[in-house]
Write a protein that holds these residues in place. Structure first.
Motif: not given
Length: 501
Positions: A187-191, A196-199
């Protein structure tokens, strides 16, 4: 005008016509799509101008929005991280939202038609009223106990799931999938960081993003014997009726025999149905399934909820988290006749039988609730931003009635005996009557077995207060006993938590 100029003029007119048509197409038909696109930065900024509503469990908010002072005014945060991740989901900036964040997105965001009065008021006041609040059915104690017990299980299993429901209403008391994940980085605003976290999570071979409680189907092993026992009771076989058993059984056409988990389990030529359930007698149930027939077994499983493809868990109406269909699988020869060997294996929860943990909990709940299976749900109430108005309050309703009250009573008695004298002793809870059924299912030729337990708890008046399913993937030896122990802890927590009752 000469011919070349005429041709140029015609071409220009055609181009202007196409440009005009495209402009009208965009304005008339594509405007909403472009306006609401995730790639429209102005839409993103506008979306984060309004404070998103809370998602709450037992009076505590576990999905909240905090002011940032930045371009995107509010940041979505999840105080308990992994514990509630598969229920709450997450609300990212550029990625698609999941879980309750997705299914109740419009209400949480304040854009739901139900909240139009708040938006009209905002037009006059110039304020941005926050989104609505979603109250869940979960028991805090049961949810946190389920997460802790699964992740600290005593057999070293790294994957599994647990779900508990109130048999009387269908309200979900706990829903945990292992391994879990921390939704905060997503949910970070740093897309870039969020992607990267999702991948990383998406490529993890353990699939932490998967909701195993609702969307994973695995062979249920001996827990499926409750379905076969129900079919037997409906076809003239009583608890004390003797059925063939023995240390080994080879079905017609089978390449190898079916044996029991240990030589001490029902070695006699015959046992009663009650004894077969208590001891988890593979040879008895394999022969019983062949006797009853494939159509009877498949139909009884369907009546319990197998094969349903449209079940969701959220509100009691449409929408919610999707549930994978449990299957009895193919029990046929190429010529369409019944494959007796496959039927024998299916009758002990092997072959192509596949079940979700939710389906296991629904079977146990149906037995505990006198044969009535209530529709499972997660959303208890929708409250206005100022919490003064309720826009939705769950009203429990029956989903189906797979067995009669008499058959449910017989099944309940046999499942109580499993915990009292059989394989489910570790599920016992002081002061409550607990019934259940363990299951050990083969996962492959060279991999450890899955461990299962389905069960329920009754209070001193015989009222059902919780039903549960725990599955430990590739848990190996002792997996089903550990699943029973965890199930008992979860139900005890749900009982102790007033919010879970």
């Amino acid at each position: 005008m000469n011919a070349p100029l005429r041709r140029v003029g015609v071409v220009v007119m055609i181009l202007f016509g196409l440009l005009f048509a495209n402009l009208n197409w965009i304005q008339a038909y594509k405007a909403d799509e472009y306006r609401n696109s995730d790639y429209n930065g102005r839409v993103q900024v506008a979306e984060y101008e309004r404070k998103r509503g809370n998602i709450e469990v037992g009076g505590t908010a576990y999905a909240i929005s905090k002011e940032t002072g930045g371009k995107l005014r509010f940041l979505r945060t999840y105080p308990k991280g992994e514990v509630y991740a598969h229920v709450l989901g997450y609300k990212p900036v550029n990625l698609g939202e999941t879980g309750i964040e997705r299914t109740e997105n419009d209400f949480l965001a304040g854009t739901s038609d139900q909240l139009i009065g708040n938006r009209v008021k905002d037009m006059f006041t110039g304020e941005e009223t926050g989104g609505g609040n979603v109250l869940l059915t979960l028991s805090k104690r049961a949810q946190e106990t389920a997460y802790r017990q699964l992740t600290d299980n005593q057999v070293g299993a790294s994957k599994g799931a647990a779900i508990a429901i109130d048999p009387r209403t269908g309200a979900v008391q706990a829903l945990v999938s292992m391994p879990s994940f921390d939704p905060n980085p997503l949910a970070s605003h740093d897309t870039t960081a969020a992607q990267t976290a999702y991948n990383k999570l998406d490529k993890d071979p353990n699939r932490p993003l998967a909701n195993r409680a609702l969307a994973e189907t695995l062979p249920p092993g001996s827990t499926f014997k409750i379905v076969v026992a129900a079919a037997a009771l409906e076809n003239g076989i009583g608890q004390q009726t003797s059925i063939p058993a023995g240390s080994s059984y080879t079905a017609p056409g089978a390449g190898k025999p079916i044996k029991n988990a240990a030589p001490s389990i029902c070695p006699e030529p015959q046992v009663t149905l009650r004894e077969a359930v208590t001891e988890s007698c593979n040879t008895g149930f394999a022969q019983l399934g062949v006797r009853l027939g494939a159509d009877t077994i498949k139909e009884k499983a369907r009546q319990f909820g197998f094969e349903q493809e449209d079940l969701t868990v959220g509100q009691l109406g449409e929408g919610g988290l999707p549930v994978a269909a449990s299957r009895t699988g193919d029990i046929q020869n190429p010529d369409g006749s019944t494959d007796q060997a496959a039927l024998a294996q299916s009758s002990i929860g092997q072959n192509n039988v596949r079940m979700t943990p939710l389906q296991g909990a629904l079977i146990a709940a149906s037995v505990a609730n006198g044969g009535s299976q209530m529709r499972p749900y997660l959303v208890r109430q929708l409250l206005a931003p100022d919490r003064t108005t309720s826009y939705y309050t769950a009203k429990p309703r029956e989903l189906r009635r797979p067995v009669s009250g008499q058959v449910a009573g017989d099944l309940r008695d046999m499942m109580l005996n499993v915990v009292k004298e059989g394989t489910g002793r570790k599920a016992a809870i002081d002061g409550y009557t607990v019934g259940g059924k363990t299951g050990t299912a083969q996962s492959g030729p060279d991999t450890p077995d899955h461990g299962w337990f389905i069960g329920f708890a009754l209070d001193r008046n015989g009222t059902p207060v919780s039903a549960v399913c725990v599955e430990l993937e590739r848990a190996g030896s002792g997996g089903s006993a550990e699943a029973a122990r965890i199930a008992g802890r979860i139900m005890a927590a749900a009982i102790a938590d007033a919010g879970g009752r």
